[in-house]
Design an enzyme around this catalytic site. Structure first.
Site, PDB file in Angstrom:
ATOM      1  CB  ALA A 318      -0.940   0.261   0.926  1.00 59.61           C
ATOM      2  CG  HIS A 443      20.196   2.208  27.931  1.00 57.05           C
ATOM      3  ND1 HIS A 443      20.086   1.133  27.971  1.00 57.05           N
ATOM      4  CD2 HIS A 443      19.384   2.403  28.512  1.00 57.05           C
ATOM      5  CE1 HIS A 443      19.855   0.810  29.032  1.00 57.05           C
ATOM      6  NE2 HIS A 443      19.864   1.260  29.606  1.00 57.05           N
TER       7      HIS A 443
END
Length: 464
Positions: A318, A443
């Site tokens: 798509a 992190h």
């Protein structure tokens, strides 16, 4: 017979067509969209969106069974298949209505009906009120594709299903056979297997997920088999014998035959382009294996006639259709554009575990003559993955050894369909390993594995 003049007529209101129409309208062009079924096309109504809604239900169901791992209690866990389907259809309906709103907002004329092109620049539409003739110097074909039916394996909606039947299943399969292990087949196999169906997957190629990197596909297969799926590669389904209560599938592999008894079959053996009834051959359009042949700018070779999305061939995605629609609209408006690069279009499969990729596989990179550097990083080495309870997975990156060009990236594991875009951006920016190594990744995140995989390709991985 009413006649209407526009700058652009778009045939098809799916993710290619409606996006092309909106972009053309933004650029000041008068635009009409013709759609014979529902705005949003197959993707939104019968493909990408409703399948993801159903897979989300399966994912939550799976997590409920794992509640004790997270210090939680969930008792009497079950599901209501009708409610799952109802939610899926509601999501699709909401988004289809959203497309209608966007087209209206951008002053795009919508004509519901069946289109044909009797001559260049003319589109006749058979509507519920009669025939309406639209004229435009530019016509964009965005008619999409449908499920392929193989002789003897045709879907009947009872015991043998296409993707449409599987999205509104008349019953919950107890023993399910899925023919084909591409994205559509594997997603439905994952959904029904998670809900408890004894699921068999048969693939005619020598491995499942044949479009994916071989190492990633092998990893995924092991995970599917851990979940209880039975998988046969290099196997052909030659015949289906149907009864009111089940199906006997005749399988052939290595010159040997066997039968498999199931109650339901899903046929996911590819797609064919919707090229019939449009009058394309008479216009001089070249059609190859049900798809319109175009150049890299989606030109058909017939002046003023373009083709985008699934009707124009692979990759059948798509987001590829949408970007082609924007490109064509901007070309029509006289803007400078760049052709879409198939190698920078990411692909995603929303099974469990998820699979995502962009660029060349390792085998294709080597076959193209590249000397490669390959990096890998496992989910088990990532703190966020362990905290999520999703430690099964891998990120793999492939670089050209001489230039450092990122040739491809392949992932299997939790949320990789969201992660892959980082590498897609890198491909678009023509990045090398140097830029990726010097990029700071937050992190604790799953994205840190992307960094570590790059580091590993150059012998610098820290956490593995």
């Amino acid at each position: 017979m009413a006649e209407d003049g526009f700058d652009v007529v778009v045939v098809g209101g799916g993710p290619g067509g409606y996006v092309a129409a909106i972009r053309a309208a933004q650029l000041g062009l008068t635009v009409a969209v013709i759609e014979r079924e529902a705005l949003g096309g197959i993707c939104l109504n019968w493909g990408c969106i409703p399948t993801k809604a159903m897979l989300r239900s399966a994912e939550v169901f799976h997590l409920m069974h794992r509640a004790a791992e997270f210090g939680l209690r969930a008792e009497g866990v079950g599901y209501d298949l009708d409610a799952v389907v109802k939610r899926s259809r509601k999501v699709a309906g909401q988004l289809s209505g959203g497309v209608a709103h966007l087209l209206k907002k951008n002053k795009v004329t919508v004509v519901m009906g069946e289109a044909r092109l009797p001559a260049p620049g003319i589109v006749e539409v058979t509507t519920s009120k009669g025939t309406r003739t639209l004229r435009a110097p530019e016509v964009i074909l965005a008619t999409g594709a449908r499920a392929r039916d193989l002789p003897g394996l045709e879907a009947d909606g009872k015991r043998v299903w296409s993707y449409r039947h599987a999205l509104q299943p008349p019953h919950m399969p107890a023993r399910l056979l899925v023919i084909g292990s591409g994205a559509i087949g594997i997603e439905f196999a994952s959904f029904f297997n998670t809900l408890g169906a004894h699921t068999h997957v048969v693939e005619v190629m020598d491995r499942i997920l044949p479009a994916e990197d071989a190492e990633i596909a092998a990893f995924a297969r092991k995970q599917f088999e851990k979940q209880g799926m039975s998988i046969r590669a290099g196997t052909t389904v030659t015949r289906l014998d149907r009864t009111e209560t089940g199906v006997t599938a005749h399988l052939e592999a290595d010159g040997k035959t066997e039968t498999l008894e199931v109650d339901t079959v899903i046929s996911a053996v590819g797609i064919v382009g919707n090229v019939e009834g449009l009058g394309l051959e008479a216009l001089g359009v070249t059609i190859d294996r049900t798809h319109v042949v175009t150049d890299e700018y989606c030109r058909t070779g017939v002046k003023g006639l373009w083709a985008i999305g699934d009707i124009a061939g692979a990759p059948w995605l798509a987001h590829k259709a949408s970007h082609e629609g924007v490109m064509v609209a901007e070309m029509i408006a006289g803007q400078d554009v760049h052709p879409i690069k198939p190698g920078s279009i990411p692909g995603c499969t929303y099974c469990h575990p998820q699979i995502a990729s962009v660029g060349l596989t390792e085998d294709k990179a080597r076959a193209a003559g590249h000397e490669v550097k390959v990096g890998r990083f496992p989910f088990i080495g990532n703190g966020k993955a362990i905290a999520l309870g999703e430690s099964e997975g891998m990120v793999k990156t492939i670089f050209d050894a001489a230039s450092g060009e990122l040739l491809g990236a392949h992932m299997v594991g939790a949320e990789v369909t969201e992660l892959i875009q980082g590498y897609a951006v890198g491909r678009t920016l023509e990045t090398t390993e140097a830029e990726l190594i010097h990029t700071v990744f937050p992190h604790p995140t799953l994205s840190e594995m992307m960094h570590e995989s790059v580091l590993d390709a150059y012998g610098r991985a820290i956490h593995f």
